[in-house]
Design an enzyme around this catalytic site. Structure first.
Site, PDB file in Angstrom:
ATOM      1  N   GLU A  48       0.806  -1.235   0.000  1.00 52.86           N
ATOM      2  CA  GLU A  48       0.000   0.000   0.000  1.00 52.86           C
ATOM      3  C   GLU A  48       0.835   1.279   0.000  1.00 52.86           C
ATOM      4  OE1 GLU A  48      -2.746  -0.507   3.268  1.00 52.86           O
ATOM      5  OE2 GLU A  48      -3.509  -2.397   2.479  1.00 52.86           O
ATOM      6  N   GLU A  91      -6.049 -10.730  -1.676  1.00 51.35           N
ATOM      7  CA  GLU A  91      -6.908 -10.562  -0.482  1.00 51.35           C
ATOM      8  C   GLU A  91      -8.376 -10.505  -0.900  1.00 51.35           C
ATOM      9  OE1 GLU A  91      -5.582  -7.258   1.918  1.00 51.35           O
ATOM     10  OE2 GLU A  91      -3.473  -7.704   1.603  1.00 51.35           O
TER      11      GLU A  91
HETATM   12  O1  G3I Z   1      -6.002  -9.782  18.527  1.00 49.87           O
HETATM   13  C1  G3I Z   1      -6.395  -8.544  19.132  1.00 49.87           C
HETATM   14  C2  G3I Z   1      -7.209  -8.777  20.368  1.00 49.87           C
HETATM   15  O2  G3I Z   1      -6.396  -9.418  21.333  1.00 49.87           O
HETATM   16  C3  G3I Z   1      -7.721  -7.425  20.888  1.00 49.87           C
HETATM   17  O3  G3I Z   1      -8.549  -7.649  21.972  1.00 49.87           O
HETATM   18  C4  G3I Z   1      -8.515  -6.704  19.809  1.00 49.87           C
HETATM   19  C5  G3I Z   1      -8.963  -5.324  20.262  1.00 49.87           C
HETATM   20  O4  G3I Z   1      -9.122  -4.439  19.185  1.00 49.87           O
HETATM   21  O5  G3I Z   1      -7.671  -6.536  18.688  1.00 49.87           O
HETATM   22  C6  G3I Z   1      -7.231  -7.758  18.121  1.00 49.87           C
HETATM   23  O6  G3I Z   1      -6.394  -7.466  17.030  1.00 49.87           O
HETATM   24  C7  G3I Z   1      -7.044  -7.008  15.858  1.00 49.87           C
HETATM   25  C8  G3I Z   1      -6.687  -7.972  14.732  1.00 49.87           C
HETATM   26  O7  G3I Z   1      -7.171  -7.472  13.519  1.00 49.87           O
HETATM   27  C9  G3I Z   1      -7.269  -9.384  14.951  1.00 49.87           C
HETATM   28  O8  G3I Z   1      -8.640  -9.339  14.955  1.00 49.87           O
HETATM   29  C10 G3I Z   1      -6.506  -5.629  15.546  1.00 49.87           C
HETATM   30  O9  G3I Z   1      -6.977  -4.705  16.529  1.00 49.87           O
HETATM   31  C11 G3I Z   1      -6.964  -5.186  14.183  1.00 49.87           C
HETATM   32  O10 G3I Z   1      -6.308  -3.950  13.843  1.00 49.87           O
HETATM   33  C12 G3I Z   1      -6.579  -6.236  13.177  1.00 49.87           C
HETATM   34  O11 G3I Z   1      -7.087  -5.867  11.912  1.00 49.87           O
HETATM   35  C13 G3I Z   1      -6.449  -6.441  10.808  1.00 49.87           C
HETATM   36  C14 G3I Z   1      -6.055  -5.315   9.863  1.00 49.87           C
HETATM   37  O12 G3I Z   1      -5.529  -5.847   8.678  1.00 49.87           O
HETATM   38  C15 G3I Z   1      -4.976  -4.443  10.478  1.00 49.87           C
HETATM   39  O13 G3I Z   1      -3.788  -5.154  10.656  1.00 49.87           O
HETATM   40  C16 G3I Z   1      -7.413  -7.404  10.128  1.00 49.87           C
HETATM   41  O14 G3I Z   1      -7.615  -8.547  10.963  1.00 49.87           O
HETATM   42  C17 G3I Z   1      -6.824  -7.847   8.798  1.00 49.87           C
HETATM   43  O15 G3I Z   1      -7.806  -8.577   8.074  1.00 49.87           O
HETATM   44  C18 G3I Z   1      -6.436  -6.637   7.975  1.00 49.87           C
HETATM   45  O16 G3I Z   1      -5.829  -7.064   6.770  1.00 49.87           O
HETATM   46  C19 G3I Z   1      -5.475  -6.040   5.846  1.00 49.87           C
HETATM   47  C20 G3I Z   1      -4.197  -6.446   5.146  1.00 49.87           C
HETATM   48  O17 G3I Z   1      -3.199  -6.709   6.089  1.00 49.87           O
HETATM   49  C21 G3I Z   1      -3.744  -5.370   4.170  1.00 49.87           C
HETATM   50  N1  G3I Z   1      -4.790  -5.028   3.223  1.00 49.87           N
HETATM   51  C22 G3I Z   1      -6.089  -4.693   3.825  1.00 49.87           C
HETATM   52  C23 G3I Z   1      -6.529  -5.831   4.747  1.00 49.87           C
HETATM   53  C24 G3I Z   1      -7.911  -5.590   5.280  1.00 49.87           C
HETATM   54  O18 G3I Z   1      -7.871  -4.480   6.098  1.00 49.87           O
END
Ligand code: G3I
Length: 363
Positions: free
Chosen positions: A149, A254
């Site tokens: 990105e 994705e």
């Molecule tokens: O695991 C923790 C949990 O312990 C905590 O209680 C909770 C509170 O917010 O957060 C949890 O972590 C979250 C994680 O997803 C697992 O669910 C993070 O906050 C959250 O930011 C994270 O989001 C991920 C996001 O990327 C940011 O990294 C999404 O799962 C993931 O699907 C998403 O993937 C991205 C790709 O990497 C890049 N392209 C876009 C794509 C979709 O956004």
């Protein structure tokens, strides 16, 4: 008139029953997996992944904030479990991602006093991170999203701390460091909305510039966070063709199709976007109406028609999640919605979209 669902249910009994078999000879079929799948805490989804897919991507476990949360402290256990899971199941293992502006801890860009570090320090940190992470999984992770990105919607480079501190050559440097750490790894530039022509033109220019410098970028990853009506199949076709013409391969990295009402007018997959929940933004909490289920199946079939047309360039199609219940789209950009973007429903059953995709493969 025979409905589309009746049409797809007429798949011959001899048809391949799994996605990976259906697309054998065309491209790999992958899924992003959560830590619970690879840790043995989600047997149902793990069984779907083993049965249906021949490639995996780590939804979160290899992002900088997870694997390298503090200076000099690496947290390899979840990533090790991910790679072990892929190896045990003979899968093509993807690394996601090395250099991104999100999910990168603040310390990476700052010194002890909280000031931004200079170019040399940040390059050194990037080098250490890439050498350590790519080096650890050398010849085990076959393909890396090296830079994720880096572009804005207008096709110019995003004003990220990477760009501001190092300058535009941070992208070339990241690819060089990754290549040095594992010369056999397939290196990807990964982004969303490259279907937007202005952004796509920026990506084409970026790839050309890297190629002119001899930088080993061999795949453009189209993230593929798509919608029921955007982009059109023709636009998807033109997007893949534009990158194939550069001599790079294309991976859909994705894939998901959002069938919920758009919460914002902006076409984006920016994870920092957040929209206040409103009832009208979550209309299918009690289930997806048959008409929308049908539209989703047709949409998936049309897009796979395009991927198959470009099978010489397209090497992999990876879904961002396994079942609808796992998808990030249940919580983005509005928290707590009930989303239906994947091929398996909340109880792990294949949806009409699954049948439609398999049907497309065997036509
Ligand atoms: O695991 C923790 C949990 O312990 C905590 O209680 C909770 C509170 O917010 O957060 C949890 O972590 C979250 C994680 O997803 C697992 O669910 C993070 O906050 C959250 O930011 C994270 O989001 C991920 C996001 O990327 C940011 O990294 C999404 O799962 C993931 O699907 C998403 O993937 C991205 C790709 O990497 C890049 N392209 C876009 C794509 C979709 O956004």
């Amino acid at each position: 008139m025979i409905g589309f669902l009746a049409f797809v249910s007429a798949i011959p009994a001899s048809a391949p029953a799994t996605l990976k078999d259906a697309f054998k000879g065309s491209f790999l079929i992958g899924a992003a997996v959560s830590a619970s799948i690879t840790a043995g805490a989600d047997d149902r989804d793990a069984a779907i992944v083993k049965a249906q897919f021949n490639s995996i991507s780590p939804e979160n476990e290899l992002k900088w904030e997870r694997i390298h949360p503090q200076p000099g402290r690496y947290n390899f256990d979840p990533a090790d479990r991910y790679v072990n899971f892929g190896e045990k199941n003979h899968m093509f293992i993807v690394g996601h991602c090395l250099v991104w502006h999100n999910q990168t801890p603040a310390w990476v860009f700052r010194d002890d006093k909280g000031n931004f570090v200079d170019r040399e320090v940040l390059l050194e940190r990037m080098y250490d991170h890439i050498r350590t992470v790519v080096g650890r999984y050398k010849s085990r992770i076959q393909s890396w999203d090296v830079v994720n990105e880096a572009l804005d919607e207008d096709g110019t480079l995003r004003q990220s701390p990477w760009l501001k501190i190092i300058g535009p050559d941070y992208i070339a440097k990241a690819f060089q460091f990754a290549h040095e750490a594992d010369p056999a790894a397939i290196l990807n530039y990964n982004d969303y909305n490259l279907e937007n022509e202005t952004k796509r033109n920026g990506a084409v220019k970026l790839i050309r510039d890297l190629q002119a410098q001899g930088i080993p970028v061999s795949v453009v990853g189209l993230q593929g966070h798509l919608h029921l009506t955007w982009p059109s199949a023709d636009v998807e076709d033109a997007t893949i063709a534009a990158f194939a013409a550069l001599g790079v391969k294309v991976a859909i990295t994705e894939l998901d199709i959002d069938a919920l009402p758009p919460a914002t007018r902006k076409q984006t997959a920016d994870v920092t976007l957040s929209v206040q929940a409103r009832a009208e933004l979550n209309p299918y909490a009690a289930g997806l109406p048959a008409s929308v289920q049908e539209a989703l199946a047709k949409r998936y079939a049309d897009l796979f028609g395009v991927f198959l047309k470009h099978r010489d360039a397209v090497t992999r199609v990876t879904f961002w999640g396994v079942t609808d219940g796992d998808s990030w789209l249940n919580n983005w950009p509005v928290k707590g919605r009930t989303s239906y973007p994947l091929l398996f429903d909340r109880s792990g059953q294949p949806k009409p979209a699954f049948e439609a995709v398999v049907r497309e493969a065997i036509q």
